[in-house]
Design an enzyme around this catalytic site. Structure first.
Site, mmCIF file in Angstrom:
data_model
loop_
_atom_site.group_PDB
_atom_site.id
_atom_site.type_symbol
_atom_site.label_atom_id
_atom_site.label_comp_id
_atom_site.label_asym_id
_atom_site.label_seq_id
_atom_site.Cartn_x
_atom_site.Cartn_y
_atom_site.Cartn_z
ATOM 1 N N GLN A 1 -13.709 -2.983 -11.049
ATOM 2 C CA GLN A 1 -12.857 -3.442 -12.063
ATOM 3 C C GLN A 1 -13.450 -4.920 -12.605
ATOM 4 O O GLN A 1 -12.873 -5.556 -13.265
ATOM 5 C CB GLN A 1 -11.542 -3.636 -11.916
ATOM 6 C CG GLN A 1 -10.780 -2.245 -11.403
ATOM 7 C CD GLN A 1 -9.409 -2.480 -11.287
ATOM 8 O OE1 GLN A 1 -8.572 -2.925 -12.189
ATOM 9 N NE2 GLN A 1 -9.034 -2.023 -9.853
ATOM 10 N N LYS B 1 -3.297 -3.929 -3.855
ATOM 11 C CA LYS B 1 -3.864 -4.978 -3.585
ATOM 12 C C LYS B 1 -3.121 -6.283 -4.053
ATOM 13 O O LYS B 1 -2.730 -7.124 -3.042
ATOM 14 C CB LYS B 1 -5.178 -5.130 -4.421
ATOM 15 C CG LYS B 1 -6.286 -4.295 -3.912
ATOM 16 C CD LYS B 1 -7.729 -4.286 -4.643
ATOM 17 C CE LYS B 1 -7.442 -4.271 -6.055
ATOM 18 N NZ LYS B 1 -6.993 -3.074 -6.617
ATOM 19 N N THR B 2 -2.409 -6.428 -4.920
ATOM 20 C CA THR B 2 -1.557 -7.522 -5.305
ATOM 21 C C THR B 2 -0.318 -7.354 -4.617
ATOM 22 O O THR B 2 0.031 -8.652 -4.177
ATOM 23 C CB THR B 2 -1.239 -7.300 -6.839
ATOM 24 O OG1 THR B 2 -2.735 -7.500 -7.796
ATOM 25 C CG2 THR B 2 -0.520 -8.475 -7.450
ATOM 26 N N ARG C 1 -4.359 1.751 -16.109
ATOM 27 C CA ARG C 1 -3.182 1.000 -16.121
ATOM 28 C C ARG C 1 -2.173 1.845 -16.430
ATOM 29 O O ARG C 1 -0.853 1.427 -16.374
ATOM 30 C CB ARG C 1 -3.085 0.155 -17.478
ATOM 31 C CG ARG C 1 -4.302 -0.992 -17.663
ATOM 32 C CD ARG C 1 -4.293 -2.033 -16.519
ATOM 33 N NE ARG C 1 -5.416 -1.483 -15.474
ATOM 34 C CZ ARG C 1 -5.258 -1.761 -14.167
ATOM 35 N NH1 ARG C 1 -4.105 -2.744 -13.947
ATOM 36 N NH2 ARG C 1 -6.124 -1.406 -13.151
ATOM 37 N N ASP D 1 -6.750 -13.540 -5.599
ATOM 38 C CA ASP D 1 -6.335 -11.902 -6.360
ATOM 39 C C ASP D 1 -7.558 -11.713 -7.367
ATOM 40 O O ASP D 1 -8.106 -12.959 -7.690
ATOM 41 C CB ASP D 1 -5.020 -11.818 -7.225
ATOM 42 C CG ASP D 1 -4.813 -10.517 -7.362
ATOM 43 O OD1 ASP D 1 -5.625 -9.455 -6.837
ATOM 44 O OD2 ASP D 1 -3.700 -10.244 -8.241
ATOM 45 N N GLU D 2 -7.747 -10.641 -7.849
ATOM 46 C CA GLU D 2 -8.916 -10.428 -8.683
ATOM 47 C C GLU D 2 -10.421 -11.071 -8.313
ATOM 48 O O GLU D 2 -10.881 -11.549 -9.302
ATOM 49 C CB GLU D 2 -8.466 -10.644 -10.417
ATOM 50 C CG GLU D 2 -7.140 -10.083 -10.537
ATOM 51 C CD GLU D 2 -7.151 -8.732 -11.103
ATOM 52 O OE1 GLU D 2 -8.199 -7.911 -10.962
ATOM 53 O OE2 GLU D 2 -6.120 -8.147 -11.538
#
Ligand code: ATP
Ligand code: MG
Length: 754
Positions: free
Chosen positions: A263, A37-38, A618, A229-230
Site C-alpha cells: 500500500q 494493523k491499526t 477500502r 502506523d502506515e
C-alpha cells in the site's frame, strides 16, 4: 478495569493479541489491508497504559491527525481520559509541538511561524529579485522544490555548494545560483522566525542530532515506547528521526511499526520501501507478526484485491483471506461520457440507500485526481445528496476556479463588486494598496461600483495605467461575449488574463493541479454549450450569462455544518487507512488511472497499481468500479481505453451484467513488457469519424434517420416535436441504456449517416 481489559483483548485474534501483548522490544507488523494493523496499534497503546506505562511516555505517529484523534477515542474507551495524554499525531504536528519547546536552541523563537507554500514562494521571489536574477529563469516553484529536496536529504546550503552532482545539475539547467538562493532563504526564514514544512522535519533532526546530551537524551528518556502506523509511507529523513528518538544505549528498544508495502503510495514524496527492509537490519532482535485474516471486506472484494496485486513483482509475499460472506459481486459501470458516469454513480447511491439501507456516510467516491470531483458534485447536488470533499476544497470553492468565474461575472455584470475585488490585482498588475484604497473610497463616496470608480479616481500615472489596462481587458471580454458562445468567451478570458502562465511559471505539482482545475472548469463550460439535451422549460441560451445562471446555484450552495450523514468524496491518496461499506472507484481509464505520467515507467505503473489496491480494499460490502469511454480533458473529448486494472480482476468476482468483459479483453492490444503504446485504438468505432465531424444543418434532420452525435454516438431519430427554432428530436442511441434522449435541434450537432 479488569473487565474492560478482557473486552478488548477478546476482540483480537491470536496473532493480533500476541502483537498487542508483546510490550517490549522492536515489533513489526507488515500485513495486508483490513487485517487489523491499526487496531493492533491502538490496542497496544491501551494495553501499555493498562500495564503501567504513563500515557505521556508513549509517542505514536499516524498518517493524519484525524486518525490520531479517532485512535485516542478508542483508547479512552479502554483506559479512560488518560488516553488524551498520549503523544499522538502526524510527524509534522508532533515535531512542531516539540520544536515549540526546544526551537530556541536552534535560534528560533518558541512561537515560530509555520510558512505555507505560498509564503515560501513569495519569499523566494523576493530573494530572486534582490539578487537581480531573472524570475523567468529562476522559477520560484522550481527553486522551492530544489530546496525541499536538499532539506529532505539533509543537505545544508554549504554542502549543496560543495556537492558536485547538484551543482552540475543546476548549471546544466542554467540555474547555477540556486545554492545561494537556498542560503539566503534559510537566513531569511530564520530571521523571520519561520519554519516551512520541510523545516519541521529537518530542524527536528538537527535538534536531536546536534544536542545528544541535553536534548536527545531527554527525549530518549521521556518516550519509553514509540509506535508508527502506515510505516510504508515514511521517507528516509522521517526514519532517521524515529531512530534518534530511541535510546542508543538500549539493545532492543521499544519500537513498533505497522504497515503494508503493497500500500505504499507516496514514493513521489520520497517515501521508500527500503525503510521496511532496513528496519529488519537495524533491529536484529525484531519480532515480526503476520496478520492474514481480513476483517473488513467480503470474499469477492478480497479475491479481486489479491489477484490484482500479484501483477506487481517487487513485494513482500502475503495473502489475505476472510471469513466474511461471499457478498455482492463487484459492479462495473461503463458509460459513454464522464457526465453520464457522474449521473450513474449518483443514481446508484440512491439505489444503495433504498435497496440496502446504506447510509450516505457509509459511501465514498474515490478518484485519482481532485479535478474529477466536479461532475460528481453536480450530480449529487441535483439529487439533493449531502456530500463532503476531503483533502481539497469543493471544486467551485477553489481559488483559481473562483478567480476565473469572477472574471466571467464581471464580464456579464461590471457592478459585481465582489468579483471585482477578487481579480483587480490577480494576476498581479502592480496595483498597490494605496491605489486600491483610493478606488474603494471613491466608490464609497460617489456610491458607485468599484468598476466605475476606476474611471473617476485620481491615481498615480503608474496605477492609472494598470487600472486602464484592467478596464480594457474586461471591455474586450464584454465584446467577445457579444459574438461568442460561453465556451469561446471563457477560453478567451482564461487566455487573456494570463492566469495559466502564472501557474505554468510556478512549475509545481500544486500549480499543475490548479491548471487542471481551470481546464476542468472550461470543460464544464464546453459541456454546457454542447449540451443539447432538453429537459424542461425553455431551452437555456448557451452563452456566458446562461452558464453563470446555471452554476450560480452550485456556487451558492452552502454545505450545512451540522450535517453528519454525507457522502464522502476524496482522492485515493487520502483514503488510506479508511473503510466504507460502499466504495465507488471512478474514472478507471488508461491515462487517468493509471495516470498518463506513469504509463511509460514500469515502477510508476506499479505504484498506480498499489494505489488501485488501496482504493478497492477500502470497501467492506459493495465495490463499484466505473469508467467512461469519453471524457472532457483539456478542452476536448478524449477517448480512453478502460484501465488495465479492471482487466486484472478475475471475471468471477464481477457481476454478470457487468458490461461485456470478454469483448473488453479482445479489444485490448498486447501489453509489451508491461508498457503499452500510448496511441491506442479508441473504444468506439465512431470516434474515427469524430475527428472530421461536420454536423448537418438541423433542418435536414427527419424522423427515422440514422444520425451520429459527437458524444452519444450513433442513433435513430424516433420522433420530432415542435416547429422551426423549437424542434426537438427524440433519439434512440445505440450505445445508451435507458429512455430515448430529447434533444433541441437548434443546438444539436448531428451528422446524418448514410
Ligand atoms: P489498512 O491497511 O487499510 O490500514 P488495517 O490493517 O489497519 O487496514 P484495521 O483498520 O485495523 O486494518 O481493521 C480493519 C477492520 O477490521 C476494522 O473495522 C477493524 O475494527 C476490524 N477488525 C480488525 N481486527 C478484528 C478482529 N480481530 N475481529 C473483528 N474485527 C476486527
Ligand atoms: Mg490501518
Amino acid at each position: 478495569m479488569v473487565r474492560k481489559k478482557i473486552d478488548y483483548l477478546a476482540s483480537l485474534n491470536e496473532v493480533q493479541r500476541a502483537a498487542v501483548e508483546s510490550m517490549e522490544g522492536a515489533v513489526m507488523v507488515i500485513a495486508g489491508p483490513g487485517s487489523g494493523k491499526t487496531r493492533v496499534l491502538t490496542y497496544r497503546i491501551a494495553y501499555l497504559i493498562e500495564n503501567g506505562i504513563e500515557p505521556w511516555r508513549i509517542l505514536a505517529l499516524t498518517f493524519t491527525n484525524k486518525a490520531a484523534s479517532e485512535m485516542k477515542e478508542r483508547i479512552e474507551q479502554v483506559v479512560g481520559p488518560g488516553a488524551r495524554k498520549v503523544w499522538m499525531g502526524t510527524f509534522h504536528s508532533i515535531f512542531a509541538r516539540i520544536l515549540r519547546v526546544e526551537g530556541h536552541r536552534l535560534g528560533y523563537p518558541n512561537d515560530f511561524t509555520i510558512y505555507d507554500t505560498d509564503d515560501s514562494k513569495n519569499l523566494i521571489k523576493d530573494i530572486i529579485n534582490s539578487m537581480q536574477l531573472d524570475p523567468k529563469v529562476y522559477k520560484p516553484g522550481v527553486v522551492l522544490s530544489r530546496i525541499s529536496m536538499a532539506k529532505s536529504n539533509l543537505i545544508t546550503p554549504k554542502r549543496y555548494a560543495n556537492n558536485d552532482d547538484l551543482m552540475v545539475y543546476d548549471r546544466m539547467n542554467r540555474v547555477p545560483m540556486i545554492f545561494q538562493i537556498y542560503e539566503k532563504y534559510t537566513e531569511r526564514c530564520l530571521r523571520a522566525g519561520a519554519m516551512d514544512f520541510d523545516d519541521l522535519l529537518l530542524q527536528m533532526f538537527r535538534l536531536l542530532y546536534q544536542n545528544p546530551d541535553n536534548v536527545r537524551e531527554k527525549y530518549n528518556l521521556a518516550f519509553s515506547h514509540i509506535l508508527v502506523d502506515e510505516f510504508q509511507d515514511t521517507n528516509s529523513l522521517q526514519y532517521e528521526i524515529i531512530k534518534l528518538f530511541l535510546d542508543p544505549n538500549r539493545e532492543n528498544p521499544n519500537i513498533c511499526i505497522v504497515g503494508d508495502d503493497a500500500q505504499s503510495i507516496y514514493s513521489f514524496r520520497g517515501a521508500t520501501i527500503d525503510n521496511i527492509l532496513n528496519f529488519e537490519k537495524d533491529f536484529p532482535q525484531l519480532q515480526v507478526f503476520k496478520l492474514e485474516q481480513n476483517y473488513r471486506s467480503t470474499k469477492h472484494i478480497i479475491g479481486a484485491a489479491n489477484k490484482v496485486i500479484t501483477n506487481n513483482d517487487r513485494q513482500i509475499q502475503k495473502k489475505i483471506w476472510t471469513e466474511e460472506l461471499e457478498g455482492h459481486k463487484i459492479k462495473l459501470i461503463k458509460t459513454v461520457t464522464d457526465t453520464e458516469e457522474g449521473k450513474r454513480i449518483a443514481d446508484l447511491i440512491v439505489e444503495y440507500k433504498n435497496r440496502f439501507h446504506v447510509k450516505n456516510s457509509d459511501m465514498a467516491i474515490l478518484y485519482r485526481t481532485n479535478a474529477q470531483s466536479r461532475i460528481f458534485e453536480e450530480h449529487l447536488r441535483r439529487l439533493n445528496l449531502p456530500y463532503k470533499i476531503y483533502g481539497g476544497l469543493s471544486f467551485y470553492q477553489r481559488k483559481e476556479v473562483k478567480d476565473v468565474v469572477a472574471y466571467m461575472r464581471l464580464t456579464i455584470n461590471p457592478l459585481d463588486d465582489e468579483a471585482f475585488k477578487r481579480v483587480i490585482n490577480f494576476p498581479k498588475r502592480g496595483l498597490g494598496g494605496v491605489a486600491l484604497n483610493s478606488i474603494f473610497m471613491k466608490a464609497e463616496q460617489a456610491n458607485i461600483s468599484l468598476y466605475h470608480a476606476c474611471f473617476e479616481t485620481e491615481l498615480s500615472p503608474k496605477a492609472k495605467n494598470a487600472v486602464n489596462e484592467f478596464i480594457r481587458l474586461i471591455e474586450s471580454f464584454m465584446q467577445k461575449n457579444q459574438e461568442s458562445n460561453a465556451y469561446e468567451t471563457a477560453s478567451y478570458i482564461v487566455k487573456k488574463t494570463g492566469i495559466m502562465e502564472v501557474f505554468k511559471a510556478e512549475n509545481t505539482l500544486e500549480a499543475f493541479g490548479r491548471m487542471e482545475n481551470i481546464n476542468s472548469l472550461l470543460d464544464g463550460v464546453q459541456e454546457f454549450v454542447e449540451n443539447d439535451e432538453f429537459t424542461e422549460g425553455e431551452p437555456v441560451e448557451r452563452n456566458l450569462s446562461g452558464y453563470l445562471q446555471n452554476i450560480a446555484l452550485l456556487t451558492d450552495f452552502d454545505q450545512k455544518e451540522e450535517e453528519t450523514d454525507f457522502v464522502t468524496l476524496m482522492s485515493v491518496h487520502s483514503a488510506k487507512g479508511l473503510e466504507f461499506d460502499c466504495i465507488f472507484v471512478v474514472g478507471l481509464e488508461e491515462n487517468l488511472f493509471p495516470s498518463y505520467m506513469s504509463l511509460s515507467i514500469p515502477e510508476q505503473i506499479d505504484e498506480e497499481r498499489r494505489l488501485f489496491y488501496v482504493a478497492i480494499t477500502r470497501a467492506k460490502r459493495f465495490l463499484v468500479l466505473s469508467y467512461a469511454n469519453s471524457r472532457y480533458q483539456y478542452g476536448e473529448i478524449r477517448m480512453n481505453d478502460p484501465s488495465r486494472f479492471i482487466e486484472e480482476i478475475p471475471i468471477e468476482h464481477l457481476e454478470d451484467n457487468s458490461p461485456i468483459k470478454q469483448k473488453l479483453i479482445l479489444d485490448k492490444p498486447k501489453i509489451l513488457g508491461g508498457i503499452k503504446p500510448l496511441d491506442k485504438k479508441p473504444v468506439n468505432d465512431y470516434s474515427k469519424e469524430a475527428q472530421n465531424f461536420i454536423p448537418d444543418h438541423p433542418d435536414k434532420i427527419e424522423e427515422n434517420m440514422r444520425i451520429l452525435h459527437l458524444k452519444f454516438g450513433p442513433g435513430t431519430i424516433t420522433g420530432i416535436e415542435g416547429y422551426k427554432e423549437n424542434r426537438i428530436a427524440r433519439i434512440d442511441f445505440d450505445n445508451l441504456e435507458g429512455p430515448e434522449k430529447r434533444i433541441v435541434l437548434k443546438y444539436a450537432k448531428l451528422k446524418i449517416l448514410q
